[in-house]
Design a protein around this motif. Structure first.
Motif, mmCIF file in Angstrom:
data_model
loop_
_atom_site.group_PDB
_atom_site.id
_atom_site.type_symbol
_atom_site.label_atom_id
_atom_site.label_comp_id
_atom_site.label_asym_id
_atom_site.label_seq_id
_atom_site.Cartn_x
_atom_site.Cartn_y
_atom_site.Cartn_z
ATOM 1 N N PHE A 31 7.470 7.381 1.554
ATOM 2 C CA PHE A 31 7.140 6.607 0.479
ATOM 3 C C PHE A 31 6.596 5.891 -0.578
ATOM 4 O O PHE A 31 5.961 5.897 -1.464
ATOM 5 C CB PHE A 31 8.905 6.466 0.049
ATOM 6 C CG PHE A 31 9.645 7.527 0.406
ATOM 7 C CD1 PHE A 31 9.656 8.712 -0.522
ATOM 8 C CD2 PHE A 31 11.113 7.306 0.986
ATOM 9 C CE1 PHE A 31 10.572 9.919 0.155
ATOM 10 C CE2 PHE A 31 11.724 8.320 1.323
ATOM 11 C CZ PHE A 31 11.455 9.806 1.225
ATOM 12 N N ARG A 32 6.358 4.737 0.482
ATOM 13 C CA ARG A 32 5.464 3.440 0.509
ATOM 14 C C ARG A 32 4.116 3.905 0.193
ATOM 15 O O ARG A 32 3.429 3.858 -1.281
ATOM 16 C CB ARG A 32 5.576 2.323 1.039
ATOM 17 C CG ARG A 32 6.861 1.630 0.138
ATOM 18 C CD ARG A 32 7.596 0.748 1.471
ATOM 19 N NE ARG A 32 8.140 -0.035 1.723
ATOM 20 C CZ ARG A 32 9.238 -1.409 2.217
ATOM 21 N NH1 ARG A 32 8.454 -1.811 3.080
ATOM 22 N NH2 ARG A 32 10.334 -1.723 2.198
ATOM 23 N N THR A 33 3.812 4.530 0.852
ATOM 24 C CA THR A 33 2.638 4.797 1.039
ATOM 25 C C THR A 33 2.155 6.055 0.120
ATOM 26 O O THR A 33 1.456 6.301 -0.749
ATOM 27 C CB THR A 33 1.854 6.053 2.574
ATOM 28 O OG1 THR A 33 2.770 5.020 3.335
ATOM 29 C CG2 THR A 33 0.273 6.416 2.878
ATOM 30 N N CYS A 34 2.837 7.019 -0.726
ATOM 31 C CA CYS A 34 3.133 8.183 -1.479
ATOM 32 C C CYS A 34 2.759 7.538 -2.700
ATOM 33 O O CYS A 34 1.981 8.174 -3.345
ATOM 34 C CB CYS A 34 3.635 9.053 -1.659
ATOM 35 S SG CYS A 34 4.689 10.219 0.357
ATOM 36 N N VAL A 35 3.087 6.444 -3.219
ATOM 37 C CA VAL A 35 3.295 5.926 -4.590
ATOM 38 C C VAL A 35 1.770 4.890 -4.699
ATOM 39 O O VAL A 35 1.235 5.036 -6.015
ATOM 40 C CB VAL A 35 4.494 4.949 -4.418
ATOM 41 C CG1 VAL A 35 4.488 4.005 -5.545
ATOM 42 C CG2 VAL A 35 5.744 5.429 -4.617
#
Length: 297
Positions: free
Chosen positions: A110-114
């Motif tokens: 999720f952090r990578t996607c954001v």
């Protein structure tokens, strides 16, 4: 006495080593930052073309406030600043709070996607948004199929919607960048503080406002200053998304400075005056933010 001499010589060696490490960086800052600023200020006091310049004092600065396009670019830039920066920073804090949950699974994904939009090239993402919001682009096609629109709407051809597209593009790209700073700040807050607040009966909203926000205040000030600095120098989105149109309705200060210096008849003196004016605005706003955020007695 011998011990004192040895200790003094050791201190001198440490100082010499410190200066040896600092001097190259200091010289680079002087050559690459301070010298160009001084040259730009001196050039802003001159008018001319090519190598033929003459000193005219503050004529260029007086001209700025009579230039309707430049005044419009100031209004557009502060419009983006007033809407985009608060929305982006609030979203960044909320996302950081959600992704800092220790019970959340796949946090890394999720952090990578954001954060991923931030790794996209400025030119590339501007062109992508331009195609998305084109009259025959994906957004219009989806709205027509859903029955919201009867035909494709020219989002980039209308002043209001063109500004909205630029703001949306800025939020999409820079929210993840600021989220990383807030996430780092949240990870420095001891979890026992939240546990103590929970024992005292504080709900999630009170915990966020009474604990998270005050402890993140230095990070919030830093990101606010960086966001102001970046928005006041906004260039790529104005050039690649709308080219300042329609009729200079979305042009920014940096875009107009570029046009003045390189696109139309080159006027580096006037362009330098406008650039120095932007520099002063950035410095003043940064100083105000630091003073407002300083809680020391």
């Amino acid at each position: 006495m011998m011990k004192q001499k040895k200790s003094m010589s050791l201190i001198e060696k440490q100082r010499a080593a410190g200066w040896a490490f600092l001097t190259p960086a200091a010289l680079m800052i002087v050559v690459m930052s301070f010298y160009p600023m001084i040259r730009a200020f001196l050039l802003s006091l001159q008018t001319g073309k090519g190598s033929n310049y003459r000193f005219t004092g503050f004529t260029n600065y007086a001209r700025m406030f009579e230039d309707r396009v430049f005044l419009r670019s100031i209004g557009n830039t502060f419009f983006y600043l007033g809407i985009q920066v608060p929305i982006m920073l609030v979203l960044a804090i909320l996302l950081a709070q959600l992704l800092n949950n220790k019970d959340l699974k796949c946090k890394g994904l999720f952090r990578t996607c954001v954060f991923l939009p931030c790794a996209t090239s400025l030119v590339s993402y501007s062109i992508i948004f331009r195609f998305l919001f084109a009259q025959d682009g994906l957004i219009n096609s989806a709205l027509v199929k859903l029955g919201i629109l009867q035909s494709g709407y020219n989002f980039l051809g209308s002043a209001g919607t063109a500004k909205a597209v630029i703001i949306l593009a800025l939020i999409w790209r820079w929210t993840g960048y600021n989220m990383v700073f807030y996430l780092a700040g949240l990870q420095n807050i001891e979890y026992s503080v939240y546990e103590a607040a929970k024992i005292d009966g504080a709900n999630g909203w009170k915990t966020f406002w009474r604990i998270t926000v005050p402890l993140l205040k230095p990070t919030i000030i830093m990101t606010f200053i960086m966001s102001i600095n970046g928005t006041l120098q906004l260039f790529d989105e104005s050039v690649n998304l709308t080219n300042g149109g329609p009729a200079n309705a979305t042009i920014t200060m940096s875009h107009y400075i570029y046009n003045t210096c390189f696109l139309h008849a080159p006027n580096f003196g006037y362009g330098s005056a406008m650039a120095f004016f932007v520099f002063i605005i950035v410095a003043v706003l940064a100083f105000i933010n630091l003073k407002v955020g300083d809680t020391r007695d």
